[in-house]
Motif scaffolding. Structure first.
Motif, PDB file in Angstrom:
ATOM      1  N   GLY A 140       0.833  -1.087  -0.072  1.00  0.00           N
ATOM      2  CA  GLY A 140       0.049   0.125  -0.112  1.00  0.00           C
ATOM      3  C   GLY A 140       0.723   1.066   0.074  1.00  0.00           C
ATOM      4  O   GLY A 140       0.507   1.996  -0.751  1.00  0.00           O
ATOM      5  N   THR A 181      -3.384   1.967   2.125  1.00  0.00           N
ATOM      6  CA  THR A 181      -2.697   2.951   0.873  1.00  0.00           C
ATOM      7  C   THR A 181      -2.776   4.214   1.257  1.00  0.00           C
ATOM      8  O   THR A 181      -2.599   5.343   0.305  1.00  0.00           O
ATOM      9  CB  THR A 181      -3.579   2.370  -0.123  1.00  0.00           C
ATOM     10  OG1 THR A 181      -4.893   2.527  -0.104  1.00  0.00           O
ATOM     11  CG2 THR A 181      -3.182   1.181  -0.964  1.00  0.00           C
ATOM     12  N   GLY A 196      -1.682  -4.096  -3.245  1.00  0.00           N
ATOM     13  CA  GLY A 196      -2.219  -2.917  -2.690  1.00  0.00           C
ATOM     14  C   GLY A 196      -2.893  -2.484  -3.889  1.00  0.00           C
ATOM     15  O   GLY A 196      -2.391  -2.339  -5.105  1.00  0.00           O
TER      16      GLY A 196
END
Length: 278
Positions: free
Chosen positions: A17, A256, A105
């Protein structure tokens, strides 16, 4: 079946992320008038390489880019190319993904290119982004998947209508599970429908990509002949925001987001889970 992750696996997803966040930062800075969407794709590829990560978009179902670059009335899945040159007044959704140690991610941002944007475009982006955060704040243990959908839709419906008359919550696309693959069960609608049940129970170890897509008009879309590019049926412009989120024993962790979602979740009275990489 919904994949349940261990804390160690969530830590790897956090690493992926953060690579996505770095991709977004670099691409957003480069999204200026005169830049091609292919240039943004090349920048994203360099960030992936610099971090020792792999792209999860490139080659996925034959997709030819490291990122999706969706300009103006393109909702999602825009293909980067040399011919699409950004102009002042454009908006572009940059959807990016990365793989670290086999874990994924995925996130998207909407960027304003140059200046001269109508106020309703700024409001569209704000409403879309905030509805995403409302959905993230609703990612709580003991609730059901539909509670996230309800939070997203309810936030959008509470906002004053734009000059175009309505916000269209895109019908054909939504969020999804994420983990050892980019797209996994469950599918997450951005609205509530009586045709679906309440969905699975939200439990620690679940990871979701929460991603509202909203237009200034139509909720329906069509796919161009390239089999990827998705446009609104009525040509109105659209925004797309997305974060990958893990539900832990301590609450949600926005995988993220650079700060793990701490600042935005606090606005909703929610405490973000501790960052396993901090």
């Amino acid at each position: 079946m919904v994949e349940i992750k261990t804390p160690e696996q969530i830590a790897k997803m956090r690493a992926a992320g953060l690579v996505v966040a770095a991709m977004h930062k670099a691409c957003a800075e480069a999204a200026v008038p005169g830049a091609s969407t292919k240039e943004l794709d090349e920048i994203a590829a360099k960030v992936l390489s610099d971090h020792g990560a792999k792209p999860n978009f490139l080659g996925y179902g034959g997709f030819p880019g490291n990122i999706c670059t969706s300009v103006n009335d393109v909702v999602v899945h825009g293909i980067p190319d040399r011919e699409t040159i950004l102009r002042s007044g454009d908006i572009i959704s940059i959807d990016a993904g990365a793989i670290v140690d086999g874990w994924h991610g995925d996130a998207a941002i909407t960027v304003f290119v140059g200046d001269g944007h109508a106020p309703e475009l700024h409001e569209l982006s704000r409403v879309t982004e905030e509805s995403m955060w409302a959905g993230i704040a609703a990612f709580r243990g003991g609730d059901r998947l539909v509670d996230i959908s309800k939070a997203i839709e309810s936030y959008i419906r509470r906002q004053p209508r734009p000059a175009t008359g309505k916000y269209g919550i895109i019908e054909e696309y939504g969020g999804h599970g994420i983990g050892s693959q980019m797209h996994m069960d469950p599918h997450l609608l951005n609205y509530v429908t009586c045709k679906r049940g309440r969905g699975p129970k939200l439990v620690p170890g679940m990871c979701l990509a929460i991603e509202p897509m909203v237009s200034l008009g139509a909720a329906t879309t069509h796919v161009l002949e390239d089999d990827w590019t998705v446009k609104t049926d009525d040509g109105t412009w659209a925004c797309h925001w997305e974060h990958s989120v893990a539900l832990t024993e301590q609450g949600p962790l926005v995988l993220t987001a650079v700060d793990g979602g701490k600042a935005k979740l606090a606005e909703y009275g929610v405490t973000a889970a501790p960052d396993p990489l901090a």
